[in-house]
Design a protein around this motif. Structure first.
Motif, short mmCIF file in Angstrom:
data_model
loop_
_atom_site.label_atom_id
_atom_site.label_comp_id
_atom_site.label_asym_id
_atom_site.label_seq_id
_atom_site.Cartn_x
_atom_site.Cartn_y
_atom_site.Cartn_z
N PRO A 24 24.79 73.34 3.52
CA PRO A 24 25.55 74.32 4.31
C PRO A 24 26.86 74.77 3.65
O PRO A 24 27.34 75.85 3.95
N ARG A 59 28.29 80.53 3.05
CA ARG A 59 29.56 80.71 3.74
C ARG A 59 30.78 80.41 2.88
O ARG A 59 31.89 80.79 3.22
N THR A 68 28.13 62.97 1.33
CA THR A 68 26.96 62.14 1.69
C THR A 68 26.47 61.32 0.50
O THR A 68 25.69 60.41 0.65
N LEU A 79 31.23 64.78 -11.69
CA LEU A 79 32.06 65.97 -11.53
C LEU A 79 33.01 66.10 -12.72
O LEU A 79 33.19 67.19 -13.28
N GLY A 103 38.78 70.46 -2.22
CA GLY A 103 38.52 69.20 -2.91
C GLY A 103 37.98 69.43 -4.30
O GLY A 103 38.51 70.24 -5.08
N GLY A 104 36.86 68.76 -4.58
CA GLY A 104 36.23 68.91 -5.89
C GLY A 104 35.89 70.36 -6.21
O GLY A 104 35.81 70.75 -7.37
N GLU A 127 41.33 65.85 0.41
CA GLU A 127 40.83 64.49 0.25
C GLU A 127 41.64 63.46 1.07
O GLU A 127 41.11 62.47 1.51
N LEU A 130 40.26 62.11 4.10
CA LEU A 130 39.16 61.16 3.97
C LEU A 130 39.66 59.83 3.43
O LEU A 130 38.90 58.99 2.98
N LEU A 132 41.34 59.54 0.75
CA LEU A 132 41.19 59.62 -0.71
C LEU A 132 42.30 60.44 -1.34
O LEU A 132 43.23 60.88 -0.64
N ALA A 136 39.28 64.43 -9.24
CA ALA A 136 38.77 65.18 -10.40
C ALA A 136 39.89 66.03 -10.99
O ALA A 136 39.72 67.21 -11.28
N PHE A 262 42.15 56.54 -7.47
CA PHE A 262 41.05 57.09 -6.66
C PHE A 262 40.04 55.99 -6.34
O PHE A 262 39.63 55.80 -5.20
N LYS A 286 26.88 67.21 18.59
CA LYS A 286 25.41 67.30 18.73
C LYS A 286 24.97 66.57 19.98
O LYS A 286 25.25 65.38 20.16
N LYS A 468 34.40 73.87 21.34
CA LYS A 468 34.64 74.30 19.95
C LYS A 468 35.36 75.66 19.94
O LYS A 468 36.29 75.87 19.17
N1 T1G Z 1 29.93 67.01 1.69
C1 T1G Z 1 28.81 66.94 2.42
N2 T1G Z 1 28.61 67.60 3.59
C2 T1G Z 1 29.62 68.36 4.04
C3 T1G Z 1 30.84 68.49 3.34
C4 T1G Z 1 30.98 67.77 2.11
N3 T1G Z 1 32.07 67.85 1.37
N4 T1G Z 1 31.64 69.32 4.06
C5 T1G Z 1 30.95 69.69 5.14
N5 T1G Z 1 29.75 69.13 5.14
C6 T1G Z 1 28.69 69.29 6.15
C7 T1G Z 1 29.13 68.79 7.50
O1 T1G Z 1 28.89 67.40 7.60
C8 T1G Z 1 28.23 69.61 8.41
O2 T1G Z 1 26.94 69.01 8.34
C9 T1G Z 1 28.14 70.94 7.71
O3 T1G Z 1 28.49 70.69 6.33
C10 T1G Z 1 29.06 71.99 8.25
O4 T1G Z 1 30.36 71.40 8.25
C11 T1G Z 1 36.23 64.55 -6.15
C12 T1G Z 1 36.25 63.22 -3.86
C13 T1G Z 1 33.99 73.07 4.61
C14 T1G Z 1 35.89 73.58 6.18
O5 T1G Z 1 36.93 67.20 2.59
O6 T1G Z 1 36.45 70.57 5.80
O7 T1G Z 1 35.85 66.57 -3.05
O8 T1G Z 1 26.68 68.48 10.76
O9 T1G Z 1 30.67 71.51 10.73
O10 T1G Z 1 33.51 73.80 10.72
O11 T1G Z 1 38.36 65.10 -5.44
O12 T1G Z 1 33.12 71.15 6.59
O13 T1G Z 1 25.77 70.63 9.83
O14 T1G Z 1 24.73 68.42 9.20
O15 T1G Z 1 32.63 71.04 9.17
O16 T1G Z 1 32.51 75.57 9.16
C15 T1G Z 1 36.55 67.15 -0.10
C16 T1G Z 1 35.15 68.75 4.14
C17 T1G Z 1 35.42 66.18 -0.29
C18 T1G Z 1 35.85 69.30 2.91
C19 T1G Z 1 33.51 73.85 6.91
N6 T1G Z 1 36.14 68.23 0.76
N7 T1G Z 1 34.51 69.80 4.89
O17 T1G Z 1 33.85 73.65 8.25
O18 T1G Z 1 31.54 73.34 9.25
S1 T1G Z 1 35.90 64.79 -1.24
C20 T1G Z 1 36.35 68.14 2.08
C21 T1G Z 1 35.24 70.62 5.71
C22 T1G Z 1 36.16 65.45 -2.78
C23 T1G Z 1 37.00 65.22 -5.07
C24 T1G Z 1 36.86 64.56 -3.75
C25 T1G Z 1 34.44 71.57 6.54
C26 T1G Z 1 34.47 73.02 6.03
P1 T1G Z 1 25.97 69.16 9.63
P2 T1G Z 1 31.36 71.75 9.44
P3 T1G Z 1 32.87 74.17 9.42
#
Ligand code: T1G
Length: 691
Positions: A24, A59, A68, A79, A103-104, A127, A130, A132, A136, A262, A286, A468
């Protein structure tokens, strides 16, 4: 051509276009990283290609590493190795950004040689949310582009910046026309080629770092200014240290230091807790057990009964998102006062720059006051927020039943009364639902959506979607005393009150909870909310310490005295008066006071809360253990880095929890008789997460 299932490669003249489509949110999964690496190497080897555009469909641009995949075996290219391929490409790579480059995802854009974005795009390094830090290179590259101070703010807050602001700070080089990103990115790449622009590497830039050299006060001041906000969290301090390293160390050493910190965070329970919360928030939305195609009802107009603190705050939530609201009060003067308070809230928010001044009138224009309930006849949803008394609420619902249009949703904001009893006052119990807002209702994120035994599925789905829409985190809970949040709070209340009678002081109890990570202790919170909430002035009979304090006029902060005494700046000091009341009451109850250790306070309060959570789960009042975690984190300030009461219990191990409960039951009675669910899970070698 398809590089793999999620990445395609095509050439437009001398420009290669690498397109990623991995719903997504185009997270940087194994397949995405492999596909992008392959495509970049193809472009490098393709003599007809002069430059390449990296763009995503759907999107958003890459929304980060794929959370995940955390904890699973690393699949190449990592990465960081993908970044090396991009950064060392012999031809310019242009990152084309829409949606949220997070993030990444942003870190990958930072190794591209140029960045173009549509105005609606946002860039951020979240991050920290989370537990973190950007692993990267974000802590090493971002300060080189935007400077140390902006990098400190952006990375420790995790807040995204819009594309225009990003361009101003140099994070983005070019803005594309909205909806025309692909074409504009190709045009931008072509221009870079025509102008023979250099292959810029962020890692080689140091002008912004130089501005901060020799100014250690930047970090000292930042730490001081954020001490309260960061208290208990590990990630923010690790981030600050990485940014200090960006200033002090050569790039590659800074990268190694970032990787070391990290890895420390990723292995820590705080990050596991905060990643749990990330997914738990989304799981809560859900609904378990309803058909996926259950229709949502249209909510074009909302009615609120009661213009007091709760009613006013509730009404604001809908006006904030453009939904007109009719607010009904019995008396004109109360209605006027309520509307005035709402206007004052908006004006204060506008003064703080958190909303446009012109929006004050827009939102007030959506609020219609009335002293006649008949004016609610055309509302699609009516929420009562009247005095917390069953007879009063039943009377209101009886009237609503005669006034509201057929099919309207009738909602109560009760915080612990039995909603079946309220619904029974109507001829349409299937239309009744609980919408339990938390004070201040226009600020607190949590909304408990309470289903009764009769609530229609469409109303449940509509209420959860509405949560929401108004920016709340909706958690669907069952009907019963205190639903989920207040029922666990009652368990905490009981232990806290008992502990101070047996020998602890309110301030000792509060310190244990503060040190655990709550923003404030139990008795401090009571003083803040007001000891007289729910106190019956007519029927009071010195039945407990709280009643006695109320009878003495000690209602908490608002009377400068409750369990604590408060000065004009609301600074609290332990009250000898309250302590005397406690000691006298304990003596009257024949309780011999004794020394009570912090460990006993910790265990009795926290394990009583966990046990109540298990009972709630076992009775089906909550659908998931993680829902209980979300309720207590978003509604009651359970420290996010501890994941919620049920996650925390799993971290202790349920066998340990069971053993603690049995010891506490032997010492302090049946309040600690463990929920059968805990015994079952221990027998099966499982945790609450498996329940
Ligand atoms: N990885 C996997 N799944 C993700 C995801 C991610 N990074 N972000 C969102 N999803 C899934 C979420 O679980 C949901 O799944 C669906 O996408 C829609 O999300 C190396 C280590 C992007 C602003 O922290 O902030 O990069 O429930 O409901 O409201 O330095 O998702 O549909 O099955 O939130 O429109 C850093 C986290 C990762 C961004 C969209 N990135 N995501 O919001 O939809 S760590 C984040 C968000 C990293 C590096 C480090 C939001 C969104 P499902 P949603 P939304």
């Amino acid at each position: 051509m398809k590089v793999n299932d999620v990445v395609t490669y095509e050439v437009d003249g001398p420009i290669a276009v690498i397109t990623v489509n991995s719903p997504p949110v185009n997270a940087l999964s194994n397949a995405v990283r492999q596909g992008v690496a392959g495509a970049v190497q193809t472009a490098i080897g393709d003599n007809g290609v002069g430059a390449m555009v990296l763009i995503c469909e759907g999107r958003t641009f890459f929304a980060g590493a794929d959370i995940t995949e955390f904890g699973k075996p690393q699949v190449e290219p990592s990465l960081r190795n993908l970044q090396l391929i991009v950064e060392n490409a012999t031809k310019p790579v242009i990152a084309a950004i829409h949606g949220t480059a997070l993030g990444g995802g942003l870190e990958l854009a930072l190794v591209a040689h140029y960045r173009i974005a549509v105005p609606s795009a946002k860039c951020g390094l979240p991050e920290v949310n989370l537990g973190l830090l950007p692993g990267a290179g974000g802590t090493q590259r971002l300060p080189r582009i935007v400077g140390v101070e902006k990098a400190l703010d952006l990375i420790t807050s995790g807040a995204p910046v819009g594309a225009r602001a990003a361009k101003e700070m140099g994070l983005v080089d070019e803005l594309a026309a909205e909806g025309n990103l692909r074409a504009d990115a190709i045009g931008f790449a072509q221009r870079l080629l025509d102008e023979g622009r250099p292959l810029l590497k962020v890692r080689d830039r140091s002008e912004k770092l130089d501005e901060a050299r020799g100014k250690p006060e930047i970090f000292a001041d930042f730490r001081k200014a954020n001490a309260k906000k960061f208290r208990g969290f590990k990630a923010p301090e690790h981030i600050i240290r990485c940014i200090e390293a960006a200033l002090e160390k050569p790039f590659d050493e800074g990268m190694a230091y970032e990787r070391e910190l990290f890895n420390e965070l990723q292995a820590d329970s705080q990050s596991a807790a905060q990643r749990h919360v990330f997914f738990a928030e989304r799981q809560a939305a859900k609904i378990v057990g309803l058909a996926a195609d259950t229709p949502t009802l249209p909510i074009a107009k909302v009615g609120v009964i009661g213009a007091g603190t709760m009613g006013g705050g509730i009404a604001m939530n809908f006006a904030n998102v453009g939904i007109p609201v009719t607010i009904v009060e019995a008396k004109q003067e109360t209605l006027d006062r309520g509307l005035k308070i709402i206007r004052g809230n908006y004006e204060t928010t506008a003064k703080k720059g958190r909303m446009k001044p012109e929006d004050v009138e827009t939102r007030m224009g959506l609020l219609t006051g009335s002293v006649a309930m008949e004016d609610l006849a055309d509302c699609d949803l009516i929420i009562e927020a009247v005095f917390e008394n069953l007879d009063v609420k039943r009377e209101v619902f009886g009237k609503l039943d005669r006034i509201a249009r057929p099919g309207a949703i009738l909602a109560t904001n009760t915080s612990y009364l039995d909603i079946d009893d309220i619904a029974a006052a109507t001829s349409r119990p299937e239309s009744v639902v609980g919408l339990h807002f938390f004070s201040p209702a226009n600020v607190m994120k949590l909304l408990e959506v309470v289903r009764t035994k009769d609530t229609r599925p469409e109303i449940i789905v509509t209420a959860m979607k509405l949560a929401k829409t108004i920016g709340k985190i909706g958690v669907l809970v069952g009907n019963g005393f205190g639903f989920v949040g207040n029922r666990i709070l009652a368990a905490r209340n009981a232990q806290a009150d008992r502990l101070v009678l047996e020998g602890a002081t309110p301030w000792a109890v509060d310190k244990v909870l503060y040190d655990f990570g709550f923003a404030m202790g139990h008795f401090q919170m009571r003083d803040l909310v007001g000891l007289d909430v729910g106190w019956n002035r007519e029927a009071t009979s010195s039945a407990n310490v709280r009643e006695i304090l109320n009878e003495m006029g000690r209602h908490g902060q608002k009377t400068k005295g409750g369990y604590y005494d408060y000065d004009e700046n609301r600074r609290q000091t332990p009250s000898t008066v309250a302590m005397q009341v406690i000691e006298d009451f304990a003596a009257k109850q024949g309780i011999a006071r004794r020394a009570v250790s912090d460990e006993e306070i910790h265990d009795r309060i926290l394990f009583a809360m966990v046990n109540e959570g298990a009972r709630i789960l076992d009775e089906g009042i909550a659908s998931r253990a993680s829902d209980i975690d979300i309720v207590w984190i978003t509604g009651y300030g359970w420290p996010k880095y501890r994941g919620g009461p049920m996650f925390w219990a799993d971290l202790q191990g349920l066998p340990v929890v069971l053993e603690k409960l049995k010891a506490l039951e032997a010492a302090h009675g049946e309040a600690f008789s463990s929920s059968p669910l805990i015994e079952r899970l221990v027998a099966e070698g499982k945790g609450f997460k498996d329940a």
